[in-house]
Design a protein around this motif. Structure first.
Motif, PDB file in Angstrom:
ATOM      1  N   UNK A   1       1.037  -1.203   0.144  1.00 33.73           N
ATOM      2  CA  UNK A   1      -0.243  -0.165  -0.100  1.00 33.73           C
ATOM      3  C   UNK A   1       0.813   1.177  -0.232  1.00 33.73           C
ATOM      4  N   UNK A   2       2.054   1.139   0.567  1.00 35.14           N
ATOM      5  CA  UNK A   2       3.237   2.359   0.288  1.00 35.14           C
ATOM      6  C   UNK A   2       3.431   2.597  -0.734  1.00 35.14           C
ATOM      7  N   UNK A   3       3.463   1.780  -1.256  1.00 35.28           N
ATOM      8  CA  UNK A   3       4.818   1.826  -2.620  1.00 35.28           C
ATOM      9  C   UNK A   3       5.780   0.614  -2.885  1.00 35.28           C
ATOM     10  N   UNK A   4       6.386   0.279  -1.358  1.00 39.01           N
ATOM     11  CA  UNK A   4       7.173  -0.424  -1.650  1.00 39.01           C
ATOM     12  C   UNK A   4       7.471  -1.771  -2.247  1.00 39.01           C
ATOM     13  N   UNK A   5       8.028  -1.498  -3.202  1.00 38.87           N
ATOM     14  CA  UNK A   5       8.488  -3.717  -3.598  1.00 38.87           C
ATOM     15  C   UNK A   5       8.243  -5.104  -1.990  1.00 38.87           C
ATOM     16  N   UNK A   6       7.957  -5.753  -2.424  1.00 39.68           N
ATOM     17  CA  UNK A   6       7.909  -6.578  -1.367  1.00 39.68           C
ATOM     18  C   UNK A   6       7.981  -8.367  -2.023  1.00 39.68           C
ATOM     19  N   UNK A   7       8.810  -8.728  -1.432  1.00 38.92           N
ATOM     20  CA  UNK A   7       9.241 -10.145  -2.048  1.00 38.92           C
ATOM     21  C   UNK A   7       8.451 -11.024  -1.257  1.00 38.92           C
ATOM     22  N   UNK A   8       8.003 -12.503  -1.590  1.00 43.98           N
ATOM     23  CA  UNK A   8       8.155 -13.624  -1.041  1.00 43.98           C
ATOM     24  C   UNK A   8       7.915 -15.083  -1.866  1.00 43.98           C
ATOM     25  N   UNK A   9       8.406 -15.548  -0.872  1.00 42.98           N
ATOM     26  CA  UNK A   9       9.468 -17.004  -1.160  1.00 42.98           C
ATOM     27  C   UNK A   9       8.574 -18.401  -0.942  1.00 42.98           C
ATOM     28  N   UNK A  10       8.263 -18.965  -1.965  1.00 42.82           N
ATOM     29  CA  UNK A  10       7.277 -20.408  -1.733  1.00 42.82           C
ATOM     30  C   UNK A  10       8.607 -21.344  -1.962  1.00 42.82           C
ATOM     31  N   UNK A  11       8.423 -22.658  -1.445  1.00 41.92           N
ATOM     32  CA  UNK A  11       9.530 -23.657  -1.432  1.00 41.92           C
ATOM     33  C   UNK A  11       8.005 -24.903  -2.173  1.00 41.92           C
ATOM     34  N   UNK A  12       8.188 -25.218  -2.685  1.00 39.95           N
ATOM     35  CA  UNK A  12       7.908 -26.599  -3.045  1.00 39.95           C
ATOM     36  C   UNK A  12       8.552 -27.573  -3.101  1.00 39.95           C
ATOM     37  N   UNK A  13       8.179 -28.360  -3.194  1.00 38.15           N
ATOM     38  CA  UNK A  13       9.411 -30.032  -2.651  1.00 38.15           C
ATOM     39  C   UNK A  13       8.746 -31.197  -4.198  1.00 38.15           C
ATOM     40  N   UNK A  14       9.770 -31.046  -5.153  1.00 37.49           N
ATOM     41  CA  UNK A  14       9.524 -31.923  -6.457  1.00 37.49           C
ATOM     42  C   UNK A  14       9.688 -33.439  -6.574  1.00 37.49           C
ATOM     43  N   UNK A  15       8.626 -34.014  -6.703  1.00 37.51           N
ATOM     44  CA  UNK A  15       9.361 -35.881  -7.196  1.00 37.51           C
ATOM     45  C   UNK A  15       9.425 -35.889  -7.915  1.00 37.51           C
ATOM     46  N   UNK A  16      10.456 -36.288  -8.634  1.00 34.82           N
ATOM     47  CA  UNK A  16      10.687 -37.784  -9.998  1.00 34.82           C
ATOM     48  C   UNK A  16      10.816 -38.949 -10.000  1.00 34.82           C
ATOM     49  N   UNK A  17      10.681 -39.616 -10.640  1.00 33.43           N
ATOM     50  CA  UNK A  17      10.581 -41.176 -10.692  1.00 33.43           C
ATOM     51  C   UNK A  17      11.905 -41.595 -11.859  1.00 33.43           C
ATOM     52  N   UNK A  18      11.720 -43.028 -11.339  1.00 33.91           N
ATOM     53  CA  UNK A  18      12.285 -43.318 -13.227  1.00 33.91           C
ATOM     54  C   UNK A  18      13.696 -42.996 -13.132  1.00 33.91           C
TER      55      UNK A  18
END
Length: 129
Positions: free
Chosen positions: A44-61
């Protein structure tokens, strides 16, 4: 039966850890890793914000074989589907996790000096069948 549904995930992010490879009791290779994605916005104040999301990835074969060679910090394109599961541990605590089951993995960006390959974009897809 209604078949009008979709479960598709596309992520572009950075490997947060070295992939961990193991074998199931049925001798099937699986590799897991965490992928970080970032979201940027102005508050709301015009300041840049950042959020990091973490994803668990599974690969097979064969895709797990490819994934085990990835390195922490690499930029990666992941295509797959979401899968949730729950289990109870030996202390009777319930756990719940949602994972991305990888169907395509593609390294993005330039390769580091000394790495082999052509254009810097290697990829692999899951086994069909």
């Amino acid at each position: 039966m209604n078949r009008n549904s979709a479960n598709k995930v596309i992520l572009v992010g950075y490997l947060g850890n070295q992939p961990e490879m193991r074998y199931t009791p049925n001798d099937i290779m699986t590799t897991t890793f965490n992928l970080a994605t970032n979201f940027f916005w102005r508050d709301e104040e015009g300041e840049f914000q950042e959020r990091t999301d973490w994803h668990r990835v599974v690969a097979w074969r064969s895709l797990a074989e490819y994934a085990k060679s990835l390195k922490k910090g690499q930029l990666l394109y992941v295509e797959g589907r979401l899968q949730s599961r729950e289990w109870t541990d030996k202390d009777n605590n319930k756990h719940f996790v949602t994972e991305v089951i990888a169907e395509t993995l593609t390294m993005l960006g330039a390769r580091k000096k000394g790495e082999s390959g052509g254009n810097g974009n290697d990829s692999a897809k899951k086994d069909q069948g």
